[in-house]
Design an enzyme around this catalytic site. Structure first.
Site, mmCIF file in Angstrom:
data_model
loop_
_atom_site.group_PDB
_atom_site.id
_atom_site.type_symbol
_atom_site.label_atom_id
_atom_site.label_comp_id
_atom_site.label_asym_id
_atom_site.label_seq_id
_atom_site.Cartn_x
_atom_site.Cartn_y
_atom_site.Cartn_z
ATOM 1 C CB CYS A 2 -0.991 0.049 1.208
ATOM 2 S SG CYS A 2 -2.093 -1.451 1.236
ATOM 3 C CG ASN A 25 -6.795 -1.101 1.711
ATOM 4 O OD1 ASN A 25 -5.894 -0.622 0.658
ATOM 5 N ND2 ASN A 25 -6.246 -1.594 2.770
ATOM 6 C CG HIS A 31 -3.023 3.092 1.866
ATOM 7 N ND1 HIS A 31 -3.864 2.468 0.740
ATOM 8 C CD2 HIS A 31 -2.928 2.002 3.027
ATOM 9 C CE1 HIS A 31 -4.263 1.385 1.022
ATOM 10 N NE2 HIS A 31 -3.778 0.952 2.228
#
Ligand code: ACO
Length: 334
Positions: free
Chosen positions: A116, A288, A258
Site C-alpha cells: 500500500c 482499500n 492511503h
C-alpha cells in the site's frame, strides 16, 4: 547528465475500476458481518471487484491513458513507466504488458512492490530518474487486484479490499520543483503483521533433492497492530516531509492518505491539526485498493474540481512490509 536544476511537475492523473461492485450488504451474505459494522469501523460502503475479463494490466493501461489525456501527452512520448503493484498478472512483472497495451513503444517499464506504500515509493523513484535527467516523461501507476488474494471466508480481511488502478504523469521541468519533499521507511521486524506469503510444498525430485513448489496464501493481517502502527507513523512521516519542504500544516490544502480506514485518516488529520474538510476520501466507494488508493482518490478529487493547480497535497502510503512513506507536492502544470 546530472542537472540539479531539473524538477518535477505532476501534470495529469487518471484511474480505472472494474465494473462489478460488491456492497457491504453483499458481504453480509458471505460472512458474518453487517453494513453497520463495516461502515462504522472502516467508512467503507462498497468496493469494485474484477471479473474474469478484467486484468490488472488492462486496468492499469486505462488509468495511464486517462492520465496521459489529461496531461495532453501521447503514449509515444513516455520514457518510463513504473507500475506499483503487489498483484501482477504475471509474477515476472506486468509493467511491460502495460507498456504494450498503452502503445508506449519508446518507454521502459518495470514493476515496483511496496504494497500500500507502492504508489508513493514509485513516485519518489520516478523523481530520481527525472532529477538526474535520465528520463523526462514518466508515468507512475498504482494498481492492485487484491480480491484475487483475499480469503472470502475471513471476515476480518475480506470486507476491506477492493480492486482498482490510478496513475499520474510526471514531467521534468526547469521551472521549479513541484515535488517539495518525500520520505520512505521500512521495518521488516513487523513483517508478520500483514502478509500475502508464499507457502512451499516439498516435492521430491531425485534422492536427497527436493523442490519447493507451492503457492501464495491469502492475505493475513493483524488489524489492530497495523492500525496502531499507521496512527503513530503516518503523522510522523508527514511531519518529516513538511519540515524538509519548509512548510507547516497550515500550508497543506489536502491530506491524501492511503485509503485503509476512515478512522485512520481522521486520526492522522487530527494529529496534524488539519480540519476534516481537507481530508480526501473515496474509501466509501472503493474500499482499500492498496497501491491504487492514492492516485485513484487524487484523480476523483481533481475531476470533481476539488483539487486545483498549485494546491499543496500531503500524501502518505503505509502497509505491508511494513512500509510507510510520504510525498508533498503541488498539483498540476506550471
Ligand atoms: N464484521 C463483524 N465483526 C468483525 C468483523 C467484520 N467484518 N471483523 C472483525 N470483527 C470482530 C472481531 O472478531 C472482534 O470481535 P471480538 O471483540 O469478539 O474479538 C471485533 O469485531 C473487533 O475487532 P478488531 O480487529 O478490534 O476491530 P477494529 O476496530 O480494529 O477494526 C480493522 C478492524 C478495520 C481491520 C482495523 O483494525 C484496521 O483498519 N486496521 C488497519 C488496516 C490497515 O491499515 N492495513 C494497511 C494497509 S493494507 C496493505 O498494505 C495490503
Amino acid at each position: 547528465m546530472n542537472n540539479r536544476k531539473i524538477g518535477i511537475s505532476i501534470i495529469g492523473c487518471g484511474s480505472a475500476a472494474p465494473q462489478n461492485q460488491l456492497s457491504n450488504q453483499h458481504l453480509s451474505q458471505i460472512v458474518e458481518t453487517s453494513d453497520e459494522w463495516i461502515s462504522s469501523r472502516t467508512g467503507m460502503k462498497t468496493r469494485h471487484i474484477s471479473n474474469e475479463t478484467e486484468s490488472l494490466s488492462q486496468l492499469s493501461a486505462i488509468a495511464a491513458q486517462n492520465a496521459l489525456t489529461m496531461a495532453g501527452m501521447a503514449a509515444s512520448d513516455v520514457d518510463l513507466i513504473i507500475l506499483a503493484t503487489s498483484t501482477p498478472d504475471d509474477l515476472f512483472g506486468s509493467g511491460s504488458k502495460v507498456q504494450h497495451l498503452m502503445g508506449a513503444t519508446k518507454a521502459v517499464a518495470f514493476d515496483l512492490t511496496a504494497a500500500c506504500s507502492g504508489f508513493v515509493f514509485a513516485l519518489i523513484t520516478a523523481a530520481q530518474y527525472i532529477r538526474t535527467g535520465m528520463y523526462h516523461n514518466v508515468v507512475v501507476i498504482g494498481s492492485d487486484l487484491l480480491s484475487r488474494w483475499v480469503d472470502w471466508s475471513d471476515r476480518t480481511t475480506c470486507v476491506l479490499f477492493g480492486d482498482g488502478a490510478g496513475a499520474v504523469v510526471c514531467q521534468g521541468t526547469t521551472g521549479g520543483d513541484r515535488l517539495l519533499a518525500g520520505a520512505l521507511y521500512s521495518d521488516g521486524s513487523l513483517n508478520d503483521c500483514l502478509n500475502l506469503a508464499y507457502q512451499s510444498q516439498s516435492q521430491s525430485l531425485v534422492e536427497d533433492i527436493t523442490v519447493q513448489s507451492g503457492t501464495y496464501q491469502p492475505i493475513t493481517m493483524n488489524g489492530r497492530e497495523v492500525y496502531r502502527f499507521a496512527v503513530a507513523k503516518v503523522p510522523e512521516v508527514i511531519e518529516k516531509a513538511m519540515f524538509q519542504a519548509g512548510i507547516t500544516s497550515e500550508d497543506i490544502d489536502w491530506l491524501l492518505l492511503h485509503q485503509a480506514n476512515q478512522r485512520i485518516m481522521d486520526a492522522v488529520a487530527q494529529r496534524l491539526k488539519l480540519p476534516q474538510e481537507k481530508v480526501l476520501s473515496k474509501i466509501a466507494q472503493y474500499g482499500n485498493t492498496s497501491a491504487a488508493s492514492i492516485p485513484l482518490t487524487l484523480d476523483a478529487a481533481v475531476r470533481e474540481g476539488k483539487v486545483k493547480p498549485g494546491d499543496i497535497i500531503a500524501a502518505s502510503g503505509f502497509g505491508a512490509g511494513l512500509t510507510w512513506s510520504s510525498a508533498i507536492f503541488r498539483w498540476g502544470q506550471f
